[in-house]
Design an enzyme around this catalytic site. Structure first.
Site, PDB file in Angstrom:
ATOM      1  N   ARG A   1       0.805  -1.237   0.000  1.00  0.00           N
ATOM      2  CA  ARG A   1       0.000   0.000   0.000  1.00  0.00           C
ATOM      3  C   ARG A   1       0.824   1.266   0.000  1.00  0.00           C
ATOM      4  NH1 ARG A   1      -2.773  -3.755   1.924  1.00  0.00           N
ATOM      5  NH2 ARG A   1      -0.975  -4.124   3.224  1.00  0.00           N
ATOM      6  N   THR A   2       1.770   1.366   0.933  1.00  0.00           N
ATOM      7  CA  THR A   2       2.497   2.630   1.073  1.00  0.00           C
ATOM      8  C   THR A   2       3.270   2.919  -0.210  1.00  0.00           C
ATOM      9  OG1 THR A   2       2.677   2.182   3.426  1.00  0.00           O
ATOM     10  CG2 THR A   2       4.089   3.912   2.551  1.00  0.00           C
TER      11      THR A   2
ATOM     12  N   LYS B   1      27.131  -4.863  -4.002  1.00  0.00           N
ATOM     13  CA  LYS B   1      28.588  -4.835  -4.247  1.00  0.00           C
ATOM     14  C   LYS B   1      29.349  -4.195  -3.095  1.00  0.00           C
ATOM     15  CE  LYS B   1      27.632  -3.853  -9.116  1.00  0.00           C
ATOM     16  NZ  LYS B   1      27.793  -2.792 -10.107  1.00  0.00           N
TER      17      LYS B   1
ATOM     18  N   ARG C   1      11.696   3.838   2.901  1.00  0.00           N
ATOM     19  CA  ARG C   1      11.270   2.894   3.947  1.00  0.00           C
ATOM     20  C   ARG C   1      12.461   1.995   4.243  1.00  0.00           C
ATOM     21  NH1 ARG C   1       6.012  -0.912   4.476  1.00  0.00           N
ATOM     22  NH2 ARG C   1       5.232   1.118   5.141  1.00  0.00           N
TER      23      ARG C   1
ATOM     24  N   HIS D   1       5.910   6.257  11.251  1.00  0.00           N
ATOM     25  CA  HIS D   1       5.306   6.138   9.928  1.00  0.00           C
ATOM     26  C   HIS D   1       4.372   7.345   9.802  1.00  0.00           C
ATOM     27  CE1 HIS D   1       3.839   4.538   6.303  1.00  0.00           C
ATOM     28  NE2 HIS D   1       3.525   3.302   6.666  1.00  0.00           N
TER      29      HIS D   1
END
Ligand code: NCD
Length: 308
Positions: A60-61, A90, A111, A139
C-alpha cells in the site's frame, strides 16, 4: 536536508516524524486532500522526479506514494528491495546511495527496517526526505491518513475517545498516531495489548502528558461507544519469538461494545486480527476510507513539499 525540530512549512522540508509538524500543517494537508478528492488529476508535480527507495516490503504505502506522485503529474524512480538489487550488493554504503539518488531527484521517499534511517538519509540528502516507515520508529504519512480518516467522520481531532490494540512496542503506525493525537486537546485512549507488547514506559510518560491513557489487557474492559478502534498486527518480522495477539475484531465484539459512530481501523496488512465478516460493515475503514485517504493525503504532502 536534515531538518529536525519544528518546521513552519513543509515546503522543501523533510517529513521524518510527527514531532516536526503542528496542527496548522496538518490542516493544510487535510485541505489539499479534500481538494484532490474533488479534482484528482492536477499537474502540481509536473517536471518533478521522486525516488521511492523501499528497503522493506510494502504494497500500500509504496503504490500509494507512486500513484499520488503520478496523479499530480510527477514521475518516479522506484527501487524495491535495493539491498538485494542495487550496488549495495557490491558493498556500496547507504550513505553513497542516498547521495547519488539525491542528485538525480527532487525528493526521496524511504522505507527502511532501521529506526532512525530516514533521519540518517535526510542528513546526507540534498533534497527532501519523506519517511515511509523506519523500523519500529515512525510512519508519519500513515498517521496523517489515519487522522484524516478520523477527522472526515468525526469532524475533529480533539476530545476523541479511541481504542488502540495490538503490538504497541514495535508498531510504528501506533507511535505516529499517538504523536498526532497528542497535538490536540482532550483525547482519551484505551491501549489494549498483552503485557509483553504494551507501550514502552518512556512513551507512556510522554503521551500521558497530552492524552489521557488507560492501559487495559482484556476485551471486557473496552468501554462502550468509543469514536474509533485501531487494530494492529504483531510485527513478527521484528521479533525472535512467535507471538499472537489474543484479541480479534469480530461482529460479536462490535455488537457488545461499538456504537453506530465507532470507526474500525487497521493500517494493514491484517493477519487474522480482523475477521472478514467485519469487512462489509459501513464503519470498517481499513479497506475503504483509509486506502482512499492514503492516496489523497500523500498527494497533499508531496504537493506541499514540492510546490514551486
Ligand atoms: C504498516 C507498516 O508498514 O508499518 N503498514 C502500512 O504501511 N500500511 C503496518 C504493518 O506493517 O503492520
Amino acid at each position: 536536508m536534515g531538518s529536525e525540530g519544528n518546521i513552519r512549512t513543509l515546503k522543501q522540508n523533510d517529513l521524518l516524524s510527527i514531532d516536526q509538524i503542528n496542527p496548522l500543517i496538518i490542516s493544510q494537508i487535510f485541505n489539499l486532500a479534500s481538494q484532490f478528492k474533488k479534482t484528482p488529476n492536477q499537474n502540481l508535480l509536473k517536471g518533478k522526479l521522486i525516488a521511492l527507495l523501499f528497503f522493506e516490503p510494502s504494497s500500500r504505502t509504496f503504490s500509494s506514494f507512486s500513484a499520488a506522485i503520478k496523479r499530480l503529474g510527477g514521475q518516479t524512480i522506484e527501487y524495491q528491495n535495493p539491498a538485494q538489487t542495487s550496488s549495495l550488493v557490491k558493498g556500496e554504503t547507504f550513505e553513497d546511495m542516498i547521495k547519488v539518488f539525491s542528485s538525480y531527484v527532487d525528493a526521496i521517499v524511504i522505507r527502511h527496517p532501521e529506526k532512525g534511517s530516514a533521519k540518517k538519509a535526510a542528513e546526507i540528502s540534498m533534497v527532501p526526505v519523506i519517511n515511509a516507515g523506519d523500523g519500529v520508529g515512525e510512519h508519519p504519512t500513515q498517521a496523517l491518513l489515519d487522522a484524516y480518516t478520523i477527522f472526515s467522520h468525526h469532524k475533529k481531532l480533539s476530545s476523541l475517545k479511541g481504542l488502540i490494540v495490538g503490538d504497541l512496542v514495535n508498531g510504528r503506525t501506533v507511535h505516529s498516531l499517538l504523536k498526532t493525537l497528542s497535538l490536540y486537546k482532550g483525547n482519551e485512549i484505551f491501549l489494549l495489548s498483552p503485557k509483553n507488547l504494551s507501550l514502552p514506559k518512556e512513551d507512556l510518560a510522554r503521551f500521558g502528558k497530552e492524552i489521557k491513557i488507560n492501559l487495559i489487557s482484556s476485551e471486557d474492559e473496552i468501554p462502550k461507544g468509543l469514536d474509533f478502534w485501531y487494530w494492529t498486527r504483531v510485527q513478527q518480522e521484528r521479533l525472535t519469538k512467535k507471538l499472537k495477539i489474543p484479541y480479534i475484531l469480530r461482529n460479536e465484539l462490535i455488537e457488545k461494545y461499538a456504537s453506530p459512530k465507532t470507526l474500525f481501523m487497521h493500517p494493514l496488512p491484517r493477519v487474522g486480527e480482523i475477521l472478514e465478516e467485519v469487512d462489509s460493515d459501513p464503519r470498517a475503514m481499513y479497506l475503504t476510507d483509509q486506502i482512499k485517504n492514503g492516496l489523497l493525503v500523500r498527494m497533499g504532502i508531496m504537493s506541499l513539499i514540492l510546490k514551486s
